[in-house]
Design a protein around this motif. Structure first.
Motif, PDB file in Angstrom:
ATOM      1  N   UNK A 184       0.799  -1.223   0.000  1.00 63.38           N
ATOM      2  CA  UNK A 184       0.000   0.000   0.000  1.00 63.38           C
ATOM      3  C   UNK A 184       0.828   1.267   0.000  1.00 63.38           C
ATOM      4  N   UNK A 185       2.128   1.145  -0.246  1.00 63.42           N
ATOM      5  CA  UNK A 185       3.042   2.278  -0.296  1.00 63.42           C
ATOM      6  C   UNK A 185       3.564   2.375  -1.729  1.00 63.42           C
ATOM      7  N   UNK A 186       3.601   3.588  -2.293  1.00 60.68           N
ATOM      8  CA  UNK A 186       3.937   3.780  -3.707  1.00 60.68           C
ATOM      9  C   UNK A 186       5.187   3.009  -4.110  1.00 60.68           C
ATOM     10  N   UNK A 187       6.248   3.147  -3.327  1.00 58.99           N
ATOM     11  CA  UNK A 187       7.492   2.441  -3.618  1.00 58.99           C
ATOM     12  C   UNK A 187       7.833   1.475  -2.484  1.00 58.99           C
ATOM     13  N   UNK A 188       6.796   0.872  -1.904  1.00 60.32           N
ATOM     14  CA  UNK A 188       6.990  -0.094  -0.825  1.00 60.32           C
ATOM     15  C   UNK A 188       7.482  -1.434  -1.348  1.00 60.32           C
ATOM     16  N   UNK A 189       8.199  -2.151  -0.525  1.00 60.51           N
ATOM     17  CA  UNK A 189       8.718  -3.465  -0.884  1.00 60.51           C
ATOM     18  C   UNK A 189       9.076  -4.227   0.379  1.00 60.51           C
ATOM     19  N   UNK A 190       9.364  -5.499   0.241  1.00 58.53           N
ATOM     20  CA  UNK A 190       9.818  -6.289   1.379  1.00 58.53           C
ATOM     21  C   UNK A 190      11.256  -5.935   1.712  1.00 58.53           C
ATOM     22  N   UNK A 191      11.707  -6.391   2.870  1.00 56.39           N
ATOM     23  CA  UNK A 191      13.058  -6.048   3.337  1.00 56.39           C
ATOM     24  C   UNK A 191      14.104  -6.916   2.641  1.00 56.39           C
ATOM     25  N   UNK A 192      14.270  -6.666   1.338  1.00 56.44           N
ATOM     26  CA  UNK A 192      15.281  -7.374   0.550  1.00 56.44           C
ATOM     27  C   UNK A 192      16.301  -6.349   0.062  1.00 56.44           C
ATOM     28  N   UNK A 193      17.340  -6.810  -0.653  1.00 60.35           N
ATOM     29  CA  UNK A 193      18.403  -5.916  -1.100  1.00 60.35           C
ATOM     30  C   UNK A 193      17.838  -4.696  -1.838  1.00 60.35           C
ATOM     31  N   UNK A 194      18.332  -3.531  -1.460  1.00 57.44           N
ATOM     32  CA  UNK A 194      17.887  -2.289  -2.081  1.00 57.44           C
ATOM     33  C   UNK A 194      16.777  -1.576  -1.343  1.00 57.44           C
ATOM     34  N   UNK A 195      16.161  -2.234  -0.364  1.00 56.13           N
ATOM     35  CA  UNK A 195      15.084  -1.600   0.409  1.00 56.13           C
ATOM     36  C   UNK A 195      15.677  -0.607   1.407  1.00 56.13           C
ATOM     37  N   UNK A 285      -1.628   6.281   4.787  1.00 51.74           N
ATOM     38  CA  UNK A 285      -1.786   4.830   4.992  1.00 51.74           C
ATOM     39  C   UNK A 285      -1.007   4.368   6.222  1.00 51.74           C
ATOM     40  N   UNK A 286       0.193   4.912   6.387  1.00 49.26           N
ATOM     41  CA  UNK A 286       0.998   4.564   7.559  1.00 49.26           C
ATOM     42  C   UNK A 286       0.313   5.022   8.840  1.00 49.26           C
ATOM     43  N   UNK A 287      -0.181   6.259   8.841  1.00 49.33           N
ATOM     44  CA  UNK A 287      -0.812   6.810  10.052  1.00 49.33           C
ATOM     45  C   UNK A 287      -2.053   5.998  10.421  1.00 49.33           C
ATOM     46  N   UNK A 288      -2.814   5.587   9.426  1.00 47.95           N
ATOM     47  CA  UNK A 288      -4.001   4.770   9.704  1.00 47.95           C
ATOM     48  C   UNK A 288      -3.607   3.411  10.300  1.00 47.95           C
ATOM     49  N   UNK A 289      -2.518   2.859   9.789  1.00 51.12           N
ATOM     50  CA  UNK A 289      -2.056   1.569  10.305  1.00 51.12           C
ATOM     51  C   UNK A 289      -1.589   1.686  11.742  1.00 51.12           C
ATOM     52  N   UNK A 290      -0.747   2.670  12.008  1.00 45.53           N
ATOM     53  CA  UNK A 290      -0.233   2.827  13.384  1.00 45.53           C
ATOM     54  C   UNK A 290      -1.363   3.258  14.325  1.00 45.53           C
ATOM     55  N   UNK A 291      -2.318   4.043  13.787  1.00 46.30           N
ATOM     56  CA  UNK A 291      -3.450   4.480  14.608  1.00 46.30           C
ATOM     57  C   UNK A 291      -4.329   3.322  15.028  1.00 46.30           C
ATOM     58  N   UNK A 292      -4.529   2.361  14.117  1.00 42.12           N
ATOM     59  CA  UNK A 292      -5.344   1.180  14.447  1.00 42.12           C
ATOM     60  C   UNK A 292      -4.702   0.388  15.571  1.00 42.12           C
ATOM     61  N   UNK A 293      -3.388   0.262  15.538  1.00 43.94           N
ATOM     62  CA  UNK A 293      -2.688  -0.521  16.564  1.00 43.94           C
ATOM     63  C   UNK A 293      -2.760   0.176  17.919  1.00 43.94           C
ATOM     64  N   UNK A 294      -2.439   1.471  17.936  1.00 46.39           N
ATOM     65  CA  UNK A 294      -2.476   2.171  19.230  1.00 46.39           C
ATOM     66  C   UNK A 294      -3.897   2.222  19.777  1.00 46.39           C
ATOM     67  N   UNK A 295      -4.879   2.423  18.895  1.00 47.13           N
ATOM     68  CA  UNK A 295      -6.276   2.441  19.344  1.00 47.13           C
ATOM     69  C   UNK A 295      -6.675   1.089  19.906  1.00 47.13           C
TER      70      UNK A 295
END
Length: 415
Positions: A184-195, A285-295
């Motif tokens: 859900x991030x424009x240039x998001x990727x898994x934690x592989x080489x180049x991330x 998208x990040x703020x909504x994700x972290x907000x759901x967890x803290x809530x």
């Protein structure tokens, strides 16, 4: 010896809901079961190949026939798919799975390539979205034996939360979305080489310094990098409390297709054929994700008559939780502010609990007692959750008294 692999079911759905929908198709459930069994068998084969005792031990290579038991811990959906139990009701109200307790069964009954005498021991689940992986994490981390009021949190697409101590345990799950895994991030990727996994900023010029996995040219942003980027931009006044870019004199901030964006790496610096950016939609998208967890944390505490300030320990589990930067997590309001000495990283808590269960009959006996102590809450049915969520979708929160250190840093910058 150890081995791992990606879940091949990802080809049919990035999240458990998509996999459930696929399993509802004709022959879909059998396909899901076959994929996960093939993956487990491959891992078992690789482990046996590498499990060679030291030359001076007096033991030969470990044979498949010597395996007497296998312990399995997974989320409720994955457990249902492995056992070929219909997962349909996991995604439908009232969200009741076929079963939460699973008796020991011969490993060959689920097509595992193990001897006939080998038994599969499967961790019980609590509810549709708090599964055996979380129970295993509670066991492996020792949370069920501590007197400290503890928050156990497994951060991922679904964030599972457990609060309590040796006397009682309350749990819930909240849908955080895929942002922490690069989705859900424009240039998001898994934690592989180049991330991009770490980030800092020149406070005078707002020029970035990116640290990537494998020290390769930037290709995208992984979950841990996203957290640090947002926190750093916020702490240096590049972002406001709503996650919007402030008007600053720097070519790094520009108008893009999705509103304003910050250029992390120009095209000629990156391994991609474009600039690497983070934009306001990504940040939202990040703020909504972290907000759901803290809530979720705040709501669960509220349900048992406690507050965030009452927490005495935090246990972080899961792939993302293993690499989380504490200062960043607290400054953006993902985690409650707590002394870093009171935060414990356990990595793959599910694996730890399964491993301990294999080695100790005592742990196996304790599992049933612990499950009976765990009370599950459905956050969507709690009236106060929505209010907590709305309050949490700011950096770090609308109530800055919950984050005194972050509030002090903001005041210091203004002065």
């Amino acid at each position: 010896a150890k081995d791992s692999c990606y879940n091949p079911q990802m080809s049919y759905g990035e999240d458990v809901i998509a996999r459930i929908i696929y399993a509802e198709k004709p022959k879909g459930l059998a396909m899901m079961q076959e994929l996960v069994v093939d993956a487990i068998n491959k891992v078992i084969g690789n482990i046996l190949k590498n499990a060679t005792p030291p030359d001076d031990s007096g033991y030969g290579a470990i044979m498949r026939d010597e395996i007497n038991s296998i312990t399995i811990a997974g989320n409720t959906t994955m457990t249902h798919l492995l056992l070929e139990l219909e997962p349909d009701n996991i995604r439908r109200s009232p969200y009741v799975p076929v079963s939460t307790f699973f008796p020991p069964i011969p490993a060959t009954d689920i097509n595992l390539d193990l001897p006939l005498h080998c038994m599969a021991l499967i961790y019980p689940a609590i509810s549709s979205y708090v599964g055996g992986d979380i129970v295993a994490g509670v066991m492996g981390s020792g949370m069920y034996r501590t007197e400290l009021l503890t928050l156990f949190i497994d951060v991922g697409t679904n964030a599972e939360i457990v609060i309590g101590n040796k006397d009682w345990l309350a749990c819930a799950a909240c849908s955080a979305g895929p942002a922490f895994e690069g989705g859900g991030i424009t240039h998001g990727m898994r934690a592989v080489e180049g991330a991009i996994s770490d980030f800092s900023l020149n406070p005078a010029t707002f020029e970035p310094m990116n640290v990537t996995e494998g020290n390769k040219a930037p290709l995208g942003i992984c979950g841990s990098g996203l957290l640090i980027i947002v926190a750093t931009l916020f702490e240096h006044g590049v972002l406001n409390q709503s996650g919007k870019f402030n008007d600053l004199d720097t070519p790094r901030i520009r108008e893009g297709r999705s509103g304003k964006e910050y250029v992390l790496a120009w095209e000629d610096e990156s391994a991609a054929d474009h600039d690497i950016v983070i934009n306001e939609v990504d940040i939202d998208n990040f703020i909504r994700a972290k907000g759901a967890i803290f809530a979720g944390v705040a709501t669960l505490l509220e349900q048992v008559g406690l507050q965030v300030s009452d927490l005495e320990q935090i246990i972080l589990a899961g792939g993302f939780g293993s690499y989380i930067d504490l200062d960043s997590a607290m400054s953006v309001g993902l985690l409650p502010e707590l002394d870093p000495d009171k935060v414990v990283y356990v990595g793959n808590g599910s694996l730890m609990g399964a491993w301990m269960s294999e080695l100790s009959n005592h742990i196996r006996q304790d599992v049933v007692k612990v499950v009976r102590k765990m009370t599950s809450f459905e956050l969507s049915e709690i009236a106060g959750f929505k209010d907590q969520y709305v309050a949490s979708i700011f950096l770090p929160h609308t109530d800055l008294s919950l984050f005194p250190k972050a509030a002090k840093r903001s005041r210091d910058k203004l002065n």
